[in-house]
Design a protein around this motif. Structure first.
Motif, mmCIF file in Angstrom:
data_model
loop_
_atom_site.group_PDB
_atom_site.id
_atom_site.type_symbol
_atom_site.label_atom_id
_atom_site.label_comp_id
_atom_site.label_asym_id
_atom_site.label_seq_id
_atom_site.Cartn_x
_atom_site.Cartn_y
_atom_site.Cartn_z
ATOM 1 N N GLN A 89 6.966 65.714 69.569
ATOM 2 C CA GLN A 89 8.165 66.429 70.005
ATOM 3 C C GLN A 89 7.863 66.884 71.417
ATOM 4 O OE1 GLN A 89 11.160 67.809 68.927
ATOM 5 N NE2 GLN A 89 11.141 66.611 67.037
ATOM 6 N N ILE A 90 8.801 66.763 72.312
ATOM 7 C CA ILE A 90 8.545 67.281 73.647
ATOM 8 C C ILE A 90 9.597 68.318 74.022
ATOM 9 C CG2 ILE A 90 9.507 65.121 74.604
ATOM 10 C CD1 ILE A 90 7.725 65.896 77.130
ATOM 11 N N ILE A 91 9.115 69.462 74.528
ATOM 12 C CA ILE A 91 9.995 70.557 74.913
ATOM 13 C C ILE A 91 9.715 70.909 76.371
ATOM 14 C CG2 ILE A 91 10.733 72.922 74.404
ATOM 15 C CD1 ILE A 91 9.516 72.568 71.587
ATOM 16 N N VAL A 92 10.727 70.751 77.213
ATOM 17 C CA VAL A 92 10.555 71.025 78.639
ATOM 18 C C VAL A 92 11.394 72.239 79.050
ATOM 19 C CG1 VAL A 92 11.009 70.148 80.969
ATOM 20 C CG2 VAL A 92 10.013 68.642 79.253
ATOM 21 N N PHE A 93 10.742 73.204 79.687
ATOM 22 C CA PHE A 93 11.434 74.359 80.246
ATOM 23 C C PHE A 93 11.451 74.217 81.762
ATOM 24 C CE2 PHE A 93 9.648 76.060 76.265
ATOM 25 C CZ PHE A 93 10.788 76.618 75.706
ATOM 26 N N TYR A 94 12.637 74.292 82.346
ATOM 27 C CA TYR A 94 12.688 74.257 83.820
ATOM 28 C C TYR A 94 13.409 75.502 84.338
ATOM 29 C CZ TYR A 94 17.594 72.745 83.676
ATOM 30 O OH TYR A 94 18.949 72.676 83.467
ATOM 31 N N PRO A 95 12.993 75.987 85.513
ATOM 32 C CA PRO A 95 13.635 77.180 86.068
ATOM 33 C C PRO A 95 15.023 76.831 86.584
ATOM 34 C CG PRO A 95 11.991 76.337 87.594
ATOM 35 C CD PRO A 95 11.912 75.478 86.381
ATOM 36 N N ASP A 96 15.967 77.628 86.166
ATOM 37 C CA ASP A 96 17.363 77.448 86.532
ATOM 38 C C ASP A 96 17.567 77.239 88.029
ATOM 39 O OD1 ASP A 96 19.737 77.291 85.410
ATOM 40 O OD2 ASP A 96 20.182 79.433 85.386
ATOM 41 N N ASP A 97 16.878 78.076 88.804
ATOM 42 C CA ASP A 97 17.124 78.030 90.250
ATOM 43 C C ASP A 97 15.919 77.480 91.005
ATOM 44 O OD1 ASP A 97 15.387 80.047 89.773
ATOM 45 O OD2 ASP A 97 16.465 81.605 90.869
ATOM 46 N N GLY A 98 15.137 76.613 90.348
ATOM 47 C CA GLY A 98 13.913 76.162 91.024
ATOM 48 C C GLY A 98 13.782 74.664 91.200
ATOM 49 N N VAL B 54 15.627 77.890 81.986
ATOM 50 C CA VAL B 54 15.220 79.284 81.848
ATOM 51 C C VAL B 54 15.768 80.055 83.043
ATOM 52 C CG1 VAL B 54 13.250 80.857 81.730
ATOM 53 C CG2 VAL B 54 13.098 78.599 80.683
ATOM 54 N N HIS B 55 16.431 81.174 82.780
ATOM 55 C CA HIS B 55 16.896 82.009 83.892
ATOM 56 C C HIS B 55 15.686 82.647 84.533
ATOM 57 C CE1 HIS B 55 21.018 81.390 82.944
ATOM 58 N NE2 HIS B 55 20.918 81.915 81.741
ATOM 59 N N GLY B 56 15.312 82.182 85.685
ATOM 60 C CA GLY B 56 14.127 82.704 86.355
ATOM 61 C C GLY B 56 13.553 81.642 87.272
ATOM 62 N N ASN B 57 12.331 81.897 87.765
ATOM 63 C CA ASN B 57 11.695 80.912 88.643
ATOM 64 C C ASN B 57 10.592 80.166 87.892
ATOM 65 O OD1 ASN B 57 9.472 82.593 88.539
ATOM 66 N ND2 ASN B 57 9.984 83.625 90.460
ATOM 67 N N PHE B 58 9.889 79.285 88.611
ATOM 68 C CA PHE B 58 8.870 78.461 87.959
ATOM 69 C C PHE B 58 7.777 79.302 87.303
ATOM 70 C CE2 PHE B 58 4.721 76.213 88.419
ATOM 71 C CZ PHE B 58 4.871 75.397 87.320
ATOM 72 N N LYS C 178 14.419 84.455 80.031
ATOM 73 C CA LYS C 178 12.998 84.095 80.069
ATOM 74 C C LYS C 178 12.183 84.693 78.919
ATOM 75 C CE LYS C 178 11.927 87.544 83.566
ATOM 76 N NZ LYS C 178 11.732 87.779 84.988
ATOM 77 N N ASN C 179 12.672 85.740 78.272
ATOM 78 C CA ASN C 179 11.916 86.307 77.148
ATOM 79 C C ASN C 179 12.261 85.654 75.803
ATOM 80 O OD1 ASN C 179 14.453 87.290 76.870
ATOM 81 N ND2 ASN C 179 13.901 89.465 76.882
ATOM 82 N N LYS C 180 13.024 84.553 75.842
ATOM 83 C CA LYS C 180 13.428 83.893 74.591
ATOM 84 C C LYS C 180 12.757 82.526 74.396
ATOM 85 C CE LYS C 180 16.910 86.635 73.035
ATOM 86 N NZ LYS C 180 16.359 87.924 73.531
ATOM 87 N N MET C 181 11.684 82.268 75.154
ATOM 88 C CA MET C 181 11.096 80.928 75.089
ATOM 89 C C MET C 181 10.428 80.646 73.745
ATOM 90 S SD MET C 181 9.790 80.550 79.028
ATOM 91 C CE MET C 181 8.814 79.088 78.712
#
Ligand SMILES: *Cc1c(COP(=O)(O)O)cnc(C)c1O
Length: 498
Positions: free
Chosen positions: A161-170, A192-196, A485-488
């Protein structure tokens, strides 16, 4: 061949273990116990082989618990003409004594494909060998290139399974579009709402949550990493240094045995470290030029011996090199200190706790025998793209332009005019807006929609848009989940239905 940790507190493991685990239990990185050496004849003979066979040959020195047939099956699947549109790592002679090694012909148009197309195949074989019963969950936090390359590599690979999180504004528009259109039954892409750094810290927290790890294990899951700290990502990168050298000899640009330089656009220090390993294996390398952008922490280190992460982070037009902690440097320190794991562990502790370390004059001198560090600012980067396009009709992406300029700076300072291979890590189309601004400042490229910018770059440069990027516009958007970002962690549990 066995692997040991750079921090010396774990047992030796075989390569299949090093690849499935990613990181050693003591927090160190896995390194091979020794390096085989190739003869000049063996190196030169590689020019007659297809890329998959070149890769299988180099890997056979490291992954000794894989059979030659297994390695060739993995490399053949990874580097097919279909996936790379032809030969995987072509060398282009752009100027007298400067060649560009194009490493971006894979499905995501960035050099991460060179390793991430192969890693899933190596990992699946490794799982067979180690008897790992669990489903492997690959967690990735990405600033752009790694996420897409990992998605392409692992899509529909059984047992993962692959799960990728990317920063919304990055990430750039093209990078985002690449990820949210990803197909595959086992892929998950989340903004994710936030940066890298937020995304990366979230992933690290999940990895270090021991209760969670136990729970997952009971449910039949194990986490692994597709990050460049994984040996299975580093080893495939050694191949193209040999491959490029053999091709340069065959084309008559150098004679067999001649020492050459490589200039490498550097972030996490994985790519350039692979070049150092190639040198350790007998490749005639004189200097490795470590090219940084405005985030010049490595350049300062290579000139002073002091690594100091307490500095401002700059967002640049070469974002894949925007980094303050270059993880793979730890592997070089291990080699340079002649495998003094306690020294390395101490420096890493100082880096974590105090924010800096200093290797001192003796080790710095040793490092400088091979490495030259310099950095290139934003204006110089654009100038370089513009000049090389004007003079040589060759289009550089911003990362490659940083390395090109670093090579020029090195030549000015050292008067060393040896043949130099500049590693090209991304297609100019992937960073089309910055490239357009460099070669056509009057187009106000920033205001264009990303696909209009692709077509305009094609018109202006007379080159062809890479097929996977051209096709993006028609692809349906499949992933639009956005989280705080606290819901990862919660999100991971939901995806795995726990
Ligand atoms: C990842 C990346 C780099 C940096 O490579 P490292 O191995 O992290 O030093 C340079 N250019 C591009 C385009 C990349 O994606």
């Amino acid at each position: 061949m066995l692997y040991t940790s750079t921090r010396g507190q774990t047992d030796m493991v075989c390569s299949a273990h090093a690849i499935t685990r990613g990181l050693a239990d003591d927090g160190g990185l896995f390194v091979p116990q020794k390096f085989a050496t190739l003869t000049l004849d063996e190196i030169v003979a590689m020019s007659e082989l297809p890329y998959a066979e070149r890769a299988a040959k180099i890997l056979s020195f490291f992954l000794t618990d894989y059979t030659e047939e297994e390695l060739l099956a993995c490399t053949t699947a990874a580097y097919s003409e279909e996936r790379f549109g032809g030969f995987a790592a072509p060398l282009k002679q752009v100027k007298d004594k400067i060649a560009v090694l194009e490493l971006w012909h894979g499905p995501t148009s960035a050099f991460k494909d060179m390793a991430l197309q192969l890693l899933p195949h190596l990992l699946m074989k490794a799982i067979e060998k180690t008897g790992e019963q669990n489903n492997i969950v690959i967690l990735v936090a990405t600033s752009g290139d790694t996420g897409k390359a990992a998605l392409e590599g692992f899509a529909d690979i059984k047992g993962t399974q692959i799960i990728v999180f990317y920063p919304d504004d990055g990430v750039s528009d093209i990078q985002k579009r690449q990820m949210i259109t990803q197909q595959g039954s086992n892929v998950n892409v989340i903004a994710v709402h936030g940066n890298f750094d937020d995304a990366q810290s979230g992933v690290k927290e999940i990895f270090s949550d021991e209760n969670l790890m136990e729970e997952l294990k009971e449910k039949g899951y194990a986490f692994s990493s597709a990050n460049s700290i994984n040996w299975g990502r580093l080893a495939p990168q050694i191949v193209y240094y040999f491959s490029a050298y053999a091709d340069a000899v065959k084309a008559g640009h150098i004679v067999a045995g001649e020492e050459i330089n490589f200039s490498v656009p550097t972030g996490n220090f994985g790519d350039i470290l692979a070049g150092y390993y190639a040198k350790c294996m007998g490749l005639p390398v004189h200097r490795l030029i470590c090219a940084s952008n405005t985030n010049n922490v490595l350049s300062v280190f290579l000139n002073s011996g002091k690594y100091d992460r307490r500095r401002e982070f700059h967002k640049t037009i070469s974002p894949s090199m925007d980094i303050l902690i270059s993880s793979n440097l730890e592997r070089l320190l291990y080699q340079i200190t002649e495998e003094d794991a306690s020294k390395v562990a101490n420096w890493m502790k100082e880096l974590k706790e105090d924010g800096f370390y200093d290797v001192g004059g003796k080790f710095l001198a040793k490092i400088q025998k091979t490495f030259f560090g310099t950095w290139v600012d934003e204006i110089e980067t654009k100038e370089t793209i513009c000049n090389v396009f004007r003079d040589k009709n060759y289009l550089l992406d911003p990362h490659t332009a940083v390395a090109w300029r670093a090579c020029e700076k090195y030549r000015m300072l050292s008067s060393d005019e040896k043949y130099c291979i500049v590693l090209s890590t991304a297609s100019p189309y992937k960073f089309n807006v910055s490239v357009l601004e460099a070669i056509k400042p009057d187009t106000s490229a920033k205001t264009l929609d990303p696909f209009a910018a692709l077509h305009l770059l094609s018109d202006v440069s007379g080159t062809v848009v890479p097929k996977p990027l051209a096709e993006l516009e028609q692809k349906p958007i499949l992933h639009n989940e956005q989280i705080e970002k606290n819901k990862m962690k919660e999100t991971v549990l939901k995806i795995l239905k726990l």
